[in-house]
Design a protein around this motif. Sequence first.
Motif, PDB file in Angstrom:
ATOM      1  N   ALA A   1       0.835  -1.207   0.000  1.00 43.65           N
ATOM      2  CA  ALA A   1       0.000   0.000   0.000  1.00 43.65           C
ATOM      3  C   ALA A   1       0.869   1.255   0.000  1.00 43.65           C
ATOM      4  CB  ALA A   1      -0.935  -0.014   1.207  1.00 43.65           C
ATOM      5  N   VAL A   2       1.922   1.243   0.828  1.00 42.54           N
ATOM      6  CA  VAL A   2       2.827   2.403   0.888  1.00 42.54           C
ATOM      7  C   VAL A   2       3.457   2.650  -0.487  1.00 42.54           C
ATOM      8  CG1 VAL A   2       5.035   3.212   1.837  1.00 42.54           C
ATOM      9  CG2 VAL A   2       3.305   2.201   3.355  1.00 42.54           C
ATOM     10  N   TYR A   3       3.939   1.573  -1.134  1.00 42.55           N
ATOM     11  CA  TYR A   3       4.537   1.708  -2.462  1.00 42.55           C
ATOM     12  C   TYR A   3       3.511   2.202  -3.482  1.00 42.55           C
ATOM     13  CZ  TYR A   3       9.224  -0.162  -1.715  1.00 42.55           C
ATOM     14  OH  TYR A   3      10.530  -0.323  -1.328  1.00 42.55           O
ATOM     15  N   ARG A   4       2.267   1.718  -3.373  1.00 41.78           N
ATOM     16  CA  ARG A   4       1.238   2.155  -4.318  1.00 41.78           C
ATOM     17  C   ARG A   4       1.064   3.676  -4.274  1.00 41.78           C
ATOM     18  NH1 ARG A   4      -0.998  -1.585  -7.154  1.00 41.78           N
ATOM     19  NH2 ARG A   4      -1.528  -3.667  -6.399  1.00 41.78           N
ATOM     20  N   PHE A   5       1.041   4.242  -3.052  1.00 43.45           N
ATOM     21  CA  PHE A   5       0.893   5.694  -2.932  1.00 43.45           C
ATOM     22  C   PHE A   5       2.171   6.408  -3.348  1.00 43.45           C
ATOM     23  CE2 PHE A   5      -2.892   4.603  -0.519  1.00 43.45           C
ATOM     24  CZ  PHE A   5      -3.768   5.608  -0.927  1.00 43.45           C
ATOM     25  N   ALA A   6       3.320   5.842  -2.954  1.00 41.17           N
ATOM     26  CA  ALA A   6       4.599   6.492  -3.274  1.00 41.17           C
ATOM     27  C   ALA A   6       4.832   6.532  -4.780  1.00 41.17           C
ATOM     28  CB  ALA A   6       5.742   5.758  -2.571  1.00 41.17           C
TER      29      ALA A   6
ATOM     30  N   GLY B   1       2.366   5.937  -7.114  1.00 43.11           N
ATOM     31  CA  GLY B   1       1.169   6.290  -7.879  1.00 43.11           C
ATOM     32  C   GLY B   1       0.765   5.187  -8.840  1.00 43.11           C
ATOM     33  N   SER B   2       0.570   3.984  -8.311  1.00 46.26           N
ATOM     34  CA  SER B   2       0.184   2.855  -9.161  1.00 46.26           C
ATOM     35  C   SER B   2      -0.852   2.011  -8.422  1.00 46.26           C
ATOM     36  CB  SER B   2       1.429   2.027  -9.492  1.00 46.26           C
ATOM     37  OG  SER B   2       1.060   0.792 -10.070  1.00 46.26           O
ATOM     38  N   PHE B   3      -2.080   1.958  -8.972  1.00 44.71           N
ATOM     39  CA  PHE B   3      -3.200   1.316  -8.269  1.00 44.71           C
ATOM     40  C   PHE B   3      -3.849   0.248  -9.137  1.00 44.71           C
ATOM     41  CE2 PHE B   3      -2.367   5.330  -6.331  1.00 44.71           C
ATOM     42  CZ  PHE B   3      -2.476   5.055  -4.976  1.00 44.71           C
ATOM     43  N   PRO B   4      -4.557  -0.711  -8.470  1.00 44.44           N
ATOM     44  CA  PRO B   4      -5.051  -1.849  -9.247  1.00 44.44           C
ATOM     45  C   PRO B   4      -6.385  -1.637  -9.972  1.00 44.44           C
ATOM     46  CG  PRO B   4      -5.387  -2.254  -6.904  1.00 44.44           C
ATOM     47  CD  PRO B   4      -4.683  -0.942  -7.019  1.00 44.44           C
ATOM     48  N   SER B   5      -7.287  -0.758  -9.459  1.00 41.43           N
ATOM     49  CA  SER B   5      -8.644  -0.751 -10.021  1.00 41.43           C
ATOM     50  C   SER B   5      -9.109   0.668 -10.364  1.00 41.43           C
ATOM     51  CB  SER B   5      -9.646  -1.374  -9.044  1.00 41.43           C
ATOM     52  OG  SER B   5      -9.141  -2.579  -8.529  1.00 41.43           O
TER      53      SER B   5
ATOM     54  N   GLN C   1      -1.338   2.396 -14.342  1.00 40.71           N
ATOM     55  CA  GLN C   1      -0.195   1.687 -14.922  1.00 40.71           C
ATOM     56  C   GLN C   1       0.513   0.872 -13.845  1.00 40.71           C
ATOM     57  OE1 GLN C   1       0.692   1.835 -18.239  1.00 40.71           O
ATOM     58  NE2 GLN C   1      -1.241   2.928 -18.405  1.00 40.71           N
ATOM     59  N   PRO C   2       0.887  -0.389 -14.157  1.00 46.03           N
ATOM     60  CA  PRO C   2       1.658  -1.150 -13.169  1.00 46.03           C
ATOM     61  C   PRO C   2       3.043  -0.523 -12.969  1.00 46.03           C
ATOM     62  CG  PRO C   2       1.247  -2.478 -15.154  1.00 46.03           C
ATOM     63  CD  PRO C   2       0.602  -1.154 -15.380  1.00 46.03           C
ATOM     64  N   ASN C   3       3.556  -0.631 -11.755  1.00 45.38           N
ATOM     65  CA  ASN C   3       4.874  -0.085 -11.425  1.00 45.38           C
ATOM     66  C   ASN C   3       5.777  -1.225 -10.985  1.00 45.38           C
ATOM     67  OD1 ASN C   3       6.663   0.736  -8.913  1.00 45.38           O
ATOM     68  ND2 ASN C   3       6.555   2.513 -10.262  1.00 45.38           N
ATOM     69  N   GLU C   4       7.026  -1.165 -11.447  1.00 42.23           N
ATOM     70  CA  GLU C   4       7.950  -2.276 -11.205  1.00 42.23           C
ATOM     71  C   GLU C   4       8.151  -2.562  -9.716  1.00 42.23           C
ATOM     72  OE1 GLU C   4      12.464  -3.240 -12.280  1.00 42.23           O
ATOM     73  OE2 GLU C   4      11.468  -1.994 -13.788  1.00 42.23           O
TER      74      GLU C   4
ATOM     75  N   GLU D   1       5.079  -4.133  -8.149  1.00 39.08           N
ATOM     76  CA  GLU D   1       5.013  -5.551  -8.530  1.00 39.08           C
ATOM     77  C   GLU D   1       6.024  -6.380  -7.738  1.00 39.08           C
ATOM     78  OE1 GLU D   1       2.454  -6.649 -10.266  1.00 39.08           O
ATOM     79  OE2 GLU D   1       1.903  -4.529 -10.284  1.00 39.08           O
ATOM     80  N   ARG D   2       7.155  -5.763  -7.426  1.00 36.97           N
ATOM     81  CA  ARG D   2       8.159  -6.456  -6.616  1.00 36.97           C
ATOM     82  C   ARG D   2       7.626  -6.760  -5.218  1.00 36.97           C
ATOM     83  NH1 ARG D   2      13.787  -7.163  -6.502  1.00 36.97           N
ATOM     84  NH2 ARG D   2      13.993  -6.239  -8.567  1.00 36.97           N
ATOM     85  N   THR D   3       7.000  -5.782  -4.564  1.00 34.10           N
ATOM     86  CA  THR D   3       6.457  -6.054  -3.218  1.00 34.10           C
ATOM     87  C   THR D   3       5.364  -7.119  -3.306  1.00 34.10           C
ATOM     88  OG1 THR D   3       4.785  -4.289  -3.310  1.00 34.10           O
ATOM     89  CG2 THR D   3       6.920  -3.706  -2.402  1.00 34.10           C
ATOM     90  N   ARG D   4       4.579  -7.106  -4.394  1.00 37.05           N
ATOM     91  CA  ARG D   4       3.542  -8.131  -4.546  1.00 37.05           C
ATOM     92  C   ARG D   4       4.173  -9.512  -4.741  1.00 37.05           C
ATOM     93  NH1 ARG D   4      -0.339  -7.738  -8.721  1.00 37.05           N
ATOM     94  NH2 ARG D   4      -1.776  -8.785  -7.312  1.00 37.05           N
TER      95      ARG D   4
END
Lengths: 150, 150, 150
Positions: free
Chosen positions: A33-38, A40-44, A63-66, A69-72
């Motif tokens: 979640a932290v990386y998503r905000f940092a 700016g890459s979200f799933p839906s 857009q997916p962010n590298e 995707e790594r944390t996932r």
Amino acid sequence: MSTFTLENEAFAGLVFYGGLCLAKTTAMSTVTAVYRFAKGSFPSAEDAKVLTKDPEKRKRLLQPNEEVERTRSVHRNDLENVVPFVLLGLLYISTNPPAATALTHFKLFTGFRFLHSFCYLIPLPQPSRVLSFTGGYLVTLSMLYRVLTA
Amino acid sequence: MSTFTLENEAFAGLVFYGGLCLAKTTAMSTVTAVYRFAKGSFPSAEDAKVLTKDPEKRKRLLQPNEEVERTRSVHRNDLENVVPFVLLGLLYISTNPPAATALTHFKLFTGFRFLHSFCYLIPLPQPSRVLSFTGGYLVTLSMLYRVLTA
Amino acid sequence: MSTFTLENEAFAGLVFYGGLCLAKTTAMSTVTAVYRFAKGSFPSAEDAKVLTKDPEKRKRLLQPNEEVERTRSVHRNDLENVVPFVLLGLLYISTNPPAATALTHFKLFTGFRFLHSFCYLIPLPQPSRVLSFTGGYLVTLSMLYRVLTA
């Protein structure tokens, strides 16, 4: 005395180290979640909608962010390894292993798992990730051997 | 009396609510299958082969579909949350929590989880999904705290 | 006598067949690793870095490969099915099912799961994969029914 009580040192070890590994696993949700905000890459689509009104920016937010995707991947890797470890741990305890042997297994697995996430997230150069993965894997196989031959 | 029997009210609660959450998780397989047929989007070449002989249609059947990917995300999210919840639930029960406290944890988690899937599948506008996720997450953390300090 | 001991035939069955299914699940990590090397397809930049110095080859090593993705799908499918099976198995044992009934459930599930992976990896023509999936799924539902009505 029942096997599955905290008075059984081996089981108490599983409760603590299994709990620690599960804590690490669920913590990956927060890291993602932290990386998503940092980044700016979200799933839906509904995530982007609440963050901006600009249609162009919305597209970019999906857009997916590298690094996300790594944390996932780290999270998925934990599900693939920690979950079987705790499940096998419960089956393993039922075979009444010596407490010292059981604790060594649990501590080694936990150490290798934390190391693995560390190597994967930084990331450290290979083969650090492969080696820490293999360490935890071998511990699991050793528990599996005892479970299947019990 | 052993802790892990249905006479223990807290454990009986885990059996019921854990069972309910696992039912919801495995049900996602069926939901995904229904969407795959409704949207005509399948994962593997051998799936398309059995459905049509037309090579053009086969290619189209293997394109990912947004709504199918959404049901798969809900499923993955359940694996990331329900599985650690049930595993922690078993470890948590071994710490002999008061039955009322344990049941409140299990009911809250179950409520938040069903709400989360509902918000994600419809989908409802954010932050409904984030809030229902966070609710279940906090319940898990509270159980985790008791497990690690036992 | 406690329910969760190897003297309980039903529980001993879960330890063996659950262990077997978990062995199969974790073995997918090794299968995936073998395919990654055989097909030259890796997940992260640091993997490519250690294998070659040529920037063009590095790029190619990071392309997803269809067969690697297939082994990962088998692994994910196991996580979606084997993990709930073992968890439900533990809850199911607490309802004291007749040993013969329990063993039939565990053996059927294990058979269908190995068949499913076999159909998926070869791959055999559909509907072989769907049928073996459904077989294991129905076993899980039957256990679930007993757990929720206990």
